[in-house]
Design a protein around this motif. Sequence first.
Motif, PDB file in Angstrom:
ATOM      1  N   ARG A   1       0.654  -1.070   0.049  1.00 16.63           N
ATOM      2  CA  ARG A   1      -0.047   0.100   0.126  1.00 16.63           C
ATOM      3  C   ARG A   1       0.951   1.478   0.106  1.00 16.63           C
ATOM      4  NH1 ARG A   1      -3.369  -3.014   3.583  1.00 16.63           N
ATOM      5  NH2 ARG A   1      -2.325  -1.993   5.323  1.00 16.63           N
ATOM      6  N   ARG A   2       2.080   1.255   0.693  1.00 21.02           N
ATOM      7  CA  ARG A   2       2.846   2.518   0.759  1.00 21.02           C
ATOM      8  C   ARG A   2       3.609   2.485  -0.438  1.00 21.02           C
ATOM      9  NH1 ARG A   2       8.227   2.871   4.775  1.00 21.02           N
ATOM     10  NH2 ARG A   2       8.933   4.853   3.612  1.00 21.02           N
ATOM     11  N   LEU A   3       3.812   1.488  -1.403  1.00 21.38           N
ATOM     12  CA  LEU A   3       4.352   1.537  -2.541  1.00 21.38           C
ATOM     13  C   LEU A   3       3.361   2.238  -3.638  1.00 21.38           C
ATOM     14  CD1 LEU A   3       6.209  -1.783  -3.023  1.00 21.38           C
ATOM     15  CD2 LEU A   3       7.444   0.406  -2.545  1.00 21.38           C
ATOM     16  N   ALA A   4       2.071   1.608  -3.374  1.00 28.91           N
ATOM     17  CA  ALA A   4       1.156   2.428  -4.379  1.00 28.91           C
ATOM     18  C   ALA A   4       0.792   3.910  -3.761  1.00 28.91           C
ATOM     19  CB  ALA A   4      -0.149   1.541  -4.050  1.00 28.91           C
ATOM     20  N   ASP A   5       0.733   4.200  -2.796  1.00 28.34           N
ATOM     21  CA  ASP A   5       0.555   5.462  -2.116  1.00 28.34           C
ATOM     22  C   ASP A   5       1.357   6.424  -2.538  1.00 28.34           C
ATOM     23  OD1 ASP A   5      -1.948   4.509  -1.857  1.00 28.34           O
ATOM     24  OD2 ASP A   5      -1.642   4.469   0.326  1.00 28.34           O
ATOM     25  N   ASP A   6       2.744   6.086  -2.214  1.00 26.34           N
ATOM     26  CA  ASP A   6       4.202   7.037  -2.221  1.00 26.34           C
ATOM     27  C   ASP A   6       5.021   7.026  -3.286  1.00 26.34           C
ATOM     28  OD1 ASP A   6       3.130   7.575   0.257  1.00 26.34           O
ATOM     29  OD2 ASP A   6       4.597   6.450   1.436  1.00 26.34           O
ATOM     30  N   GLY A   7       4.601   6.035  -4.119  1.00 28.13           N
ATOM     31  CA  GLY A   7       5.209   5.936  -5.633  1.00 28.13           C
ATOM     32  C   GLY A   7       6.618   5.048  -5.205  1.00 28.13           C
ATOM     33  N   GLN A   8       7.450   4.817  -6.212  1.00 28.71           N
ATOM     34  CA  GLN A   8       8.660   3.957  -6.196  1.00 28.71           C
ATOM     35  C   GLN A   8       9.684   4.854  -6.003  1.00 28.71           C
ATOM     36  OE1 GLN A   8      10.212   2.113  -9.698  1.00 28.71           O
ATOM     37  NE2 GLN A   8       9.146   3.536 -11.126  1.00 28.71           N
ATOM     38  N   ARG A   9      10.868   4.389  -5.117  1.00 28.20           N
ATOM     39  CA  ARG A   9      12.109   5.133  -4.918  1.00 28.20           C
ATOM     40  C   ARG A   9      13.205   4.120  -4.970  1.00 28.20           C
ATOM     41  NH1 ARG A   9       8.381   7.475  -1.501  1.00 28.20           N
ATOM     42  NH2 ARG A   9       8.207   9.836  -1.718  1.00 28.20           N
ATOM     43  N   PRO A  10      13.294   3.592  -5.920  1.00 23.52           N
ATOM     44  CA  PRO A  10      14.624   2.684  -6.089  1.00 23.52           C
ATOM     45  C   PRO A  10      15.781   3.164  -5.776  1.00 23.52           C
ATOM     46  CG  PRO A  10      13.633   2.925  -8.374  1.00 23.52           C
ATOM     47  CD  PRO A  10      12.657   3.816  -7.348  1.00 23.52           C
ATOM     48  N   ARG A  11      16.547   2.502  -5.139  1.00 20.48           N
ATOM     49  CA  ARG A  11      18.174   2.910  -5.041  1.00 20.48           C
ATOM     50  C   ARG A  11      18.865   2.471  -6.520  1.00 20.48           C
ATOM     51  NH1 ARG A  11      20.612   1.150   0.517  1.00 20.48           N
ATOM     52  NH2 ARG A  11      19.529  -0.979  -0.090  1.00 20.48           N
ATOM     53  N   ALA A  12      18.365   1.708  -7.299  1.00 15.71           N
ATOM     54  CA  ALA A  12      19.507   1.105  -8.052  1.00 15.71           C
ATOM     55  C   ALA A  12      18.662   0.694  -9.329  1.00 15.71           C
ATOM     56  CB  ALA A  12      20.329  -0.045  -7.845  1.00 15.71           C
ATOM     57  N   MET A  13      19.177   1.014 -10.613  1.00 19.83           N
ATOM     58  CA  MET A  13      18.480   0.343 -11.731  1.00 19.83           C
ATOM     59  C   MET A  13      19.492  -0.884 -12.243  1.00 19.83           C
ATOM     60  SD  MET A  13      18.253   1.933 -15.681  1.00 19.83           S
ATOM     61  CE  MET A  13      17.237   0.907 -16.786  1.00 19.83           C
ATOM     62  N   VAL A  14      18.841  -1.850 -12.526  1.00 24.72           N
ATOM     63  CA  VAL A  14      19.467  -3.157 -12.933  1.00 24.72           C
ATOM     64  C   VAL A  14      19.204  -3.334 -14.454  1.00 24.72           C
ATOM     65  CG1 VAL A  14      19.837  -5.497 -12.636  1.00 24.72           C
ATOM     66  CG2 VAL A  14      19.515  -4.084 -10.713  1.00 24.72           C
TER      67      VAL A  14
ATOM     68  N   SER B   1      19.747  -6.324 -16.963  1.00 24.73           N
ATOM     69  CA  SER B   1      19.848  -7.614 -17.237  1.00 24.73           C
ATOM     70  C   SER B   1      19.381  -8.235 -18.304  1.00 24.73           C
ATOM     71  CB  SER B   1      19.620  -8.316 -16.006  1.00 24.73           C
ATOM     72  OG  SER B   1      18.216  -8.449 -16.029  1.00 24.73           O
ATOM     73  N   CYS B   2      19.578  -9.793 -18.578  1.00 21.65           N
ATOM     74  CA  CYS B   2      19.285 -10.120 -19.791  1.00 21.65           C
ATOM     75  C   CYS B   2      17.843 -10.976 -19.445  1.00 21.65           C
ATOM     76  CB  CYS B   2      20.368 -11.431 -20.101  1.00 21.65           C
ATOM     77  SG  CYS B   2      19.897 -12.294 -21.530  1.00 21.65           S
ATOM     78  N   CYS B   3      17.009 -11.165 -20.595  1.00 19.89           N
ATOM     79  CA  CYS B   3      16.121 -11.576 -20.737  1.00 19.89           C
ATOM     80  C   CYS B   3      16.032 -13.052 -20.190  1.00 19.89           C
ATOM     81  CB  CYS B   3      15.343 -11.642 -22.137  1.00 19.89           C
ATOM     82  SG  CYS B   3      14.852  -9.862 -22.686  1.00 19.89           S
ATOM     83  N   ASP B   4      17.122 -13.569 -20.259  1.00 12.54           N
ATOM     84  CA  ASP B   4      17.252 -15.025 -20.018  1.00 12.54           C
ATOM     85  C   ASP B   4      16.310 -15.494 -18.832  1.00 12.54           C
ATOM     86  OD1 ASP B   4      18.608 -17.879 -18.996  1.00 12.54           O
ATOM     87  OD2 ASP B   4      20.021 -17.271 -20.838  1.00 12.54           O
ATOM     88  N   SER B   5      15.775 -16.634 -18.816  1.00 11.23           N
ATOM     89  CA  SER B   5      14.969 -17.057 -17.676  1.00 11.23           C
ATOM     90  C   SER B   5      15.557 -17.287 -16.585  1.00 11.23           C
ATOM     91  CB  SER B   5      13.952 -17.804 -18.139  1.00 11.23           C
ATOM     92  OG  SER B   5      14.546 -19.244 -18.578  1.00 11.23           O
ATOM     93  N   ARG B   6      17.039 -17.676 -16.620  1.00 11.15           N
ATOM     94  CA  ARG B   6      17.950 -18.338 -15.552  1.00 11.15           C
ATOM     95  C   ARG B   6      18.310 -17.094 -14.824  1.00 11.15           C
ATOM     96  NH1 ARG B   6      21.638 -21.359 -19.564  1.00 11.15           N
ATOM     97  NH2 ARG B   6      21.398 -19.626 -20.570  1.00 11.15           N
ATOM     98  N   VAL B   7      18.393 -15.867 -15.122  1.00 13.19           N
ATOM     99  CA  VAL B   7      18.955 -14.927 -14.486  1.00 13.19           C
ATOM    100  C   VAL B   7      17.929 -13.883 -13.637  1.00 13.19           C
ATOM    101  CG1 VAL B   7      20.379 -12.743 -14.744  1.00 13.19           C
ATOM    102  CG2 VAL B   7      20.844 -14.670 -16.364  1.00 13.19           C
TER     103      VAL B   7
ATOM    104  N   PHE C   1      14.439  -2.348  -6.622  1.00 14.55           N
ATOM    105  CA  PHE C   1      15.333  -2.316  -8.076  1.00 14.55           C
ATOM    106  C   PHE C   1      14.301  -1.810  -9.337  1.00 14.55           C
ATOM    107  CE2 PHE C   1      18.505  -6.130  -7.110  1.00 14.55           C
ATOM    108  CZ  PHE C   1      19.193  -5.101  -6.274  1.00 14.55           C
ATOM    109  N   PHE C   2      14.728  -0.826 -10.031  1.00 16.21           N
ATOM    110  CA  PHE C   2      14.317  -0.481 -11.312  1.00 16.21           C
ATOM    111  C   PHE C   2      15.029  -1.511 -12.329  1.00 16.21           C
ATOM    112  CE2 PHE C   2      13.592   2.189 -15.193  1.00 16.21           C
ATOM    113  CZ  PHE C   2      12.102   2.391 -15.078  1.00 16.21           C
ATOM    114  N   ILE C   3      14.051  -2.447 -12.945  1.00 13.17           N
ATOM    115  CA  ILE C   3      14.691  -3.373 -13.722  1.00 13.17           C
ATOM    116  C   ILE C   3      14.483  -3.233 -15.162  1.00 13.17           C
ATOM    117  CG2 ILE C   3      15.001  -5.821 -14.065  1.00 13.17           C
ATOM    118  CD1 ILE C   3      14.615  -6.394 -11.140  1.00 13.17           C
ATOM    119  N   HIS C   4      15.511  -3.361 -16.158  1.00 19.40           N
ATOM    120  CA  HIS C   4      15.059  -3.441 -17.610  1.00 19.40           C
ATOM    121  C   HIS C   4      15.914  -4.529 -18.075  1.00 19.40           C
ATOM    122  CE1 HIS C   4      14.514  -2.002 -21.672  1.00 19.40           C
ATOM    123  NE2 HIS C   4      15.723  -2.474 -21.883  1.00 19.40           N
TER     124      HIS C   4
END
Length: 215
Positions: A31-44, A46-52, A65-68
Motif C-alpha cells: 500500500r505504501r508503494l502504491a500511495d507514495d510511488g517508487q524510490r528504487p536505489r538502483a537500476m539493473v 540484465s538479460c531476458c534469460d529466464s535463468r537470471v 530495483f528499477f529493472i530493465h
Amino acid sequence: MHLLRPLPQYLVSRYHGWVATSYAENSAWYRRLADDGQRPRAMVISCCDSRVHVTSIFGADSGEFFIHRNIANLVPPYAPDGLQHGTSAAVEYAVTALKVAHLIVVGHTSCGGVAGCHAMCSGQAPELEEKSSFVGRWMDILRPGYERVKDLPADQQVAALEREAVLVSIENLMGFPFVKAAVEGEQLSLHGLVHDIRAGTLEQAEDGGRRWTRV
C-alpha cells in the motif's frame, strides 16, 4: 477473432498462493508503494534469460530495483534520432526522474544472445545478418566487443564476449549526457557484473574492465 486466452491454471494457482502469503504478510508495504510511488536505489539492466533472476540473487524486495531486461543486457549508443528506444528510455527515466544512485549491468554465462553475436560476427550465422532479423540488428551493438576478442584463442572468445557485453554497455551509458553528468557529479555510480549460472558466482569489473574480481 479471439486471440486472448485465460492464464494457464498453474499460474493462477501461483498467483493465489502469492496473494495468500507474500502479499498478505506485506500488504502495508505494498500500500505504501502504491500511495507514495517508487524510490528504487538502483537500476539493473540484465538479460531476458529466464535463468537470471536478479531480485533473487540480491534478495531484493518490491520497490528496491528499477529493472530493465533485454537480449544480452545491452545498452545501445546514445542516439536521439526520433526512433523508439526502449532501453534508452528506461535509462533516461531511471537517472533523470527516479534519481537512482547505482546503475548495474548484469551479464551472465551461457548467454544465447552473446553466442549468437559471436556466430554472426564470425560468419557462422548468415540469417542474423539479414536486415529483417531483430536479434541480429540488436546484436550489432556488441560488434565492437567482438572486435576486441576475435584474436583470442577460439575456446576463450565467447566467455570474453560475455564480459564485453557488460563493458560495451557501460561505455555506451557514458555516451548519454545525463548519465555522464550524474557520474561526474558523483550522484550515480556504474557497476558491471557477470553472473555464473552454474557456479552461482558474481564477478565485477574493475580498472575499466581490465580485470574481474569475485564479489
